[in-house]
Design a protein around this motif. Structure first.
Motif, PDB file in Angstrom:
ATOM      1  N   HIS A  37     -70.981  49.679   8.224  1.00  0.00           N
ATOM      2  CA  HIS A  37     -69.828  48.698   8.942  1.00  0.00           C
ATOM      3  C   HIS A  37     -69.841  49.813   9.796  1.00  0.00           C
ATOM      4  O   HIS A  37     -70.466  51.310  10.015  1.00  0.00           O
ATOM      5  CB  HIS A  37     -68.638  48.129   8.682  1.00  0.00           C
ATOM      6  CG  HIS A  37     -68.226  49.687   7.956  1.00  0.00           C
ATOM      7  ND1 HIS A  37     -68.374  50.273   7.249  1.00  0.00           N
ATOM      8  CD2 HIS A  37     -66.603  50.321   8.769  1.00  0.00           C
ATOM      9  CE1 HIS A  37     -67.336  51.499   6.800  1.00  0.00           C
ATOM     10  NE2 HIS A  37     -66.103  50.970   8.228  1.00  0.00           N
ATOM     11  N   THR A  38     -69.489  49.102  11.771  1.00  0.00           N
ATOM     12  CA  THR A  38     -69.647  50.669  12.706  1.00  0.00           C
ATOM     13  C   THR A  38     -68.413  50.797  12.990  1.00  0.00           C
ATOM     14  O   THR A  38     -67.174  49.373  12.821  1.00  0.00           O
ATOM     15  CB  THR A  38     -70.005  49.729  13.996  1.00  0.00           C
ATOM     16  OG1 THR A  38     -69.770  48.103  13.851  1.00  0.00           O
ATOM     17  CG2 THR A  38     -71.278  49.517  13.574  1.00  0.00           C
ATOM     18  N   HIS A  39     -67.708  51.594  14.079  1.00  0.00           N
ATOM     19  CA  HIS A  39     -66.577  51.362  14.318  1.00  0.00           C
ATOM     20  C   HIS A  39     -66.989  51.806  15.908  1.00  0.00           C
ATOM     21  O   HIS A  39     -66.367  53.042  16.377  1.00  0.00           O
ATOM     22  CB  HIS A  39     -65.518  52.344  13.802  1.00  0.00           C
ATOM     23  CG  HIS A  39     -64.966  52.260  12.385  1.00  0.00           C
ATOM     24  ND1 HIS A  39     -64.293  51.314  12.355  1.00  0.00           N
ATOM     25  CD2 HIS A  39     -65.348  52.840  11.228  1.00  0.00           C
ATOM     26  CE1 HIS A  39     -63.621  51.160  10.979  1.00  0.00           C
ATOM     27  NE2 HIS A  39     -64.887  52.044  10.342  1.00  0.00           N
ATOM     28  N   GLN A  42     -64.451  53.925  18.421  1.00  0.00           N
ATOM     29  CA  GLN A  42     -63.061  54.596  18.256  1.00  0.00           C
ATOM     30  C   GLN A  42     -63.404  55.605  17.123  1.00  0.00           C
ATOM     31  O   GLN A  42     -64.820  56.277  16.677  1.00  0.00           O
ATOM     32  CB  GLN A  42     -62.504  53.579  16.879  1.00  0.00           C
ATOM     33  CG  GLN A  42     -62.162  52.043  16.940  1.00  0.00           C
ATOM     34  CD  GLN A  42     -61.895  50.720  15.617  1.00  0.00           C
ATOM     35  OE1 GLN A  42     -62.806  51.132  15.206  1.00  0.00           O
ATOM     36  NE2 GLN A  42     -60.400  50.893  16.036  1.00  0.00           N
ATOM     37  N   VAL A  44     -62.962  57.973  14.302  1.00  0.00           N
ATOM     38  CA  VAL A  44     -62.493  57.679  13.036  1.00  0.00           C
ATOM     39  C   VAL A  44     -61.871  59.392  12.184  1.00  0.00           C
ATOM     40  O   VAL A  44     -63.119  60.214  12.568  1.00  0.00           O
ATOM     41  CB  VAL A  44     -63.502  56.814  12.441  1.00  0.00           C
ATOM     42  CG1 VAL A  44     -63.262  57.155  10.576  1.00  0.00           C
ATOM     43  CG2 VAL A  44     -64.470  55.578  12.899  1.00  0.00           C
ATOM     44  N   LEU A  93     -58.054  54.989  12.529  1.00  0.00           N
ATOM     45  CA  LEU A  93     -59.248  54.689  13.061  1.00  0.00           C
ATOM     46  C   LEU A  93     -57.926  54.650  14.846  1.00  0.00           C
ATOM     47  O   LEU A  93     -56.821  54.022  15.039  1.00  0.00           O
ATOM     48  CB  LEU A  93     -59.383  52.948  13.166  1.00  0.00           C
ATOM     49  CG  LEU A  93     -59.763  53.245  12.323  1.00  0.00           C
ATOM     50  CD1 LEU A  93     -59.777  51.084  11.755  1.00  0.00           C
ATOM     51  CD2 LEU A  93     -61.301  53.407  11.764  1.00  0.00           C
ATOM     52  N   ASN A  95     -58.478  53.865  18.539  1.00  0.00           N
ATOM     53  CA  ASN A  95     -59.165  53.526  20.194  1.00  0.00           C
ATOM     54  C   ASN A  95     -59.205  54.183  21.115  1.00  0.00           C
ATOM     55  O   ASN A  95     -58.909  54.920  21.679  1.00  0.00           O
ATOM     56  CB  ASN A  95     -58.760  52.378  20.709  1.00  0.00           C
ATOM     57  CG  ASN A  95     -58.283  50.993  19.444  1.00  0.00           C
ATOM     58  OD1 ASN A  95     -59.256  51.363  18.530  1.00  0.00           O
ATOM     59  ND2 ASN A  95     -56.576  50.256  19.469  1.00  0.00           N
TER      60      ASN A  95
END
Length: 97
Positions: A37-39, A42, A44, A93, A95
């Motif tokens: 999956h991606t972030h 953000q 991490v 996480l 932003n």
């Protein structure tokens, strides 16, 4: 990392949810994890509190033992798999925008 998807853990406990991000506490059994999956957008922060985690970021795998903390910023793929029962991971996480 195996190409077989890891069984998903029980839903994480949300510790903080704010406009700037969130903090999640995961409890894993051996073999459980999160699929790729991606972030994007953000930062991490992954802190392994107990046990060991195999973390893949942008195709690069590393084993993360208890007491280790990683900070990652990428739009690439993340995945994880617990290497021990009782692995506890705090994921924060943040932003960026």
């Amino acid at each position: 990392m195996s190409t077989d998807p890891a069984p998903r853990p029980v839903a994480p406990r949300m510790l903080v949810k704010a406009p700037a991000g969130r903090a999640l506490l995961f409890e894993y059994r051996e073999g459980e994890g999160l699929p790729p999956h991606t972030h994007a957008g953000q930062a991490v922060v992954v802190a392994v509190l107990r046990g060991r985690l195999r973390l893949s970021v942008d195709g690069q795998e590393q084993e993360v033992p208890a007491g280790e903390v990683l900070h990652v910023e990428t739009a690439g793929l993340f995945s994880s798999r617990a290497l021990e029962d009782g692995t506890r991971v705090l994921v924060t996480l943040l932003n960026l925008a």
